[in-house]
Design a protein around this motif. Structure first.
Motif, PDB file in Angstrom:
ATOM      1  N   GLY A  76      45.217  30.336  47.468  1.00 36.45           N
ATOM      2  CA  GLY A  76      44.464  30.901  46.358  1.00 36.45           C
ATOM      3  C   GLY A  76      43.865  32.274  46.547  1.00 36.45           C
ATOM      4  N   ILE A  77      44.364  33.065  47.490  1.00 37.66           N
ATOM      5  CA  ILE A  77      43.844  34.424  47.689  1.00 37.66           C
ATOM      6  C   ILE A  77      44.759  35.418  46.978  1.00 37.66           C
ATOM      7  N   PRO A  78      44.267  36.150  45.980  1.00 40.35           N
ATOM      8  CA  PRO A  78      45.111  37.124  45.282  1.00 40.35           C
ATOM      9  C   PRO A  78      45.297  38.392  46.110  1.00 40.35           C
ATOM     10  N   TYR A  79      46.499  38.966  46.034  1.00 39.00           N
ATOM     11  CA  TYR A  79      46.770  40.198  46.782  1.00 39.00           C
ATOM     12  C   TYR A  79      47.737  41.076  45.991  1.00 39.00           C
ATOM     13  N   LEU A  80      47.657  42.383  46.238  1.00 40.82           N
ATOM     14  CA  LEU A  80      48.569  43.328  45.595  1.00 40.82           C
ATOM     15  C   LEU A  80      49.978  43.150  46.138  1.00 40.82           C
TER      16      LEU A  80
END
Length: 218
Positions: free
Chosen positions: A150-154
């Motif tokens: 669940g960690i958003p990243y570019l």
């Protein structure tokens, strides 16, 4: 770059001494209910894409639409914010609206330590606009991916596009580590953007060749 009044110089030595970066998981926990489309940026984003930590990180950067920054700030009510640029530091209230300044450092008001760097980025509603070339755009739904926990990243091609300008040793190391992991369509998009912004960059030729074992899907 023009600068607002009221800033004070901050050296790289001072910044390095005061940085005590959080990890992506700590930031994600604090922003779990944030409604803005935020994402981890920089070297940490490439590690999240690759699924492993490649090196020590001196800081941690996230990106958020400029108009949504206060949603991020609301998640850290016990901290203060400084705007950074051109070797100077301003309190957020003095420089928040300056169009040439986008870096915003979260500061512990008691220790003076910096824990998080927030990039307030140009956007048009739900569409990200590259601050270095406004013809480069992506919807946030395409710009941001999320890890299994669940960690958003570019997406990596955007991260590498921004790293190309400085091309420091750590940037070159990040590029050569991640390049073999990019599917063909991501390499092609990075090549197109690099050709547009940095046509003489050595990464242009490297991204032109097809990756060994690459495919058009992930």
């Amino acid at each position: 770059m023009s600068s607002p009044d009221g800033g004070r110089p901050i050296t790289a030595t001072e910044a390095a001494r005061r940085w005590d970066p959080w990890t992506p998981s700590v930031v994600a926990a604090r922003l779990a209910t944030c409604p803005a489309p935020w994402a981890v940026a920089g070297g940490w984003a490439l590690d999240l894409f690759a699924g492993s930590i490649s090196r020590a990180h001196d800081d941690i950067e996230i990106t958020v639409p400029r108009g949504d920054f206060l949603f991020v700030a609301d998640a850290f009510p016990e901290y203060e914010w400084d705007v950074v640029g051109d070797g100077k530091l301003w309190s957020y209230s003095l420089a928040a609206t300056h169009p040439d300044l986008h870096q915003t450092w979260l500061r512990d008001p008691f220790t003076g330590a910096f824990h998080l760097d927030v990039f307030r980025e140009p956007h048009d509603g739900d569409t990200w606009i590259c601050r270095r070339d406004p013809t480069i755009t992506l919807p946030y739904t395409e710009l941001i991916h999320t890890t299994d926990n669940g960690i958003p990243y570019l997406i990596p091609e955007v991260v590498l596009l921004f790293k190309a300008k400085a091309n420091r040793p750590k940037d070159a190391s990040d590029f050569h580590r991640v390049l073999p992991l990019l599917p063909e369509y991501r390499r092609a998009r990075l090549n197109s953007w690099l050709t547009q912004l940095h046509p003489d960059h050595p990464w242009v030729a490297a991204t032109r060749a097809p990756a060994v074992g690459s495919s058009s899907t992930e």
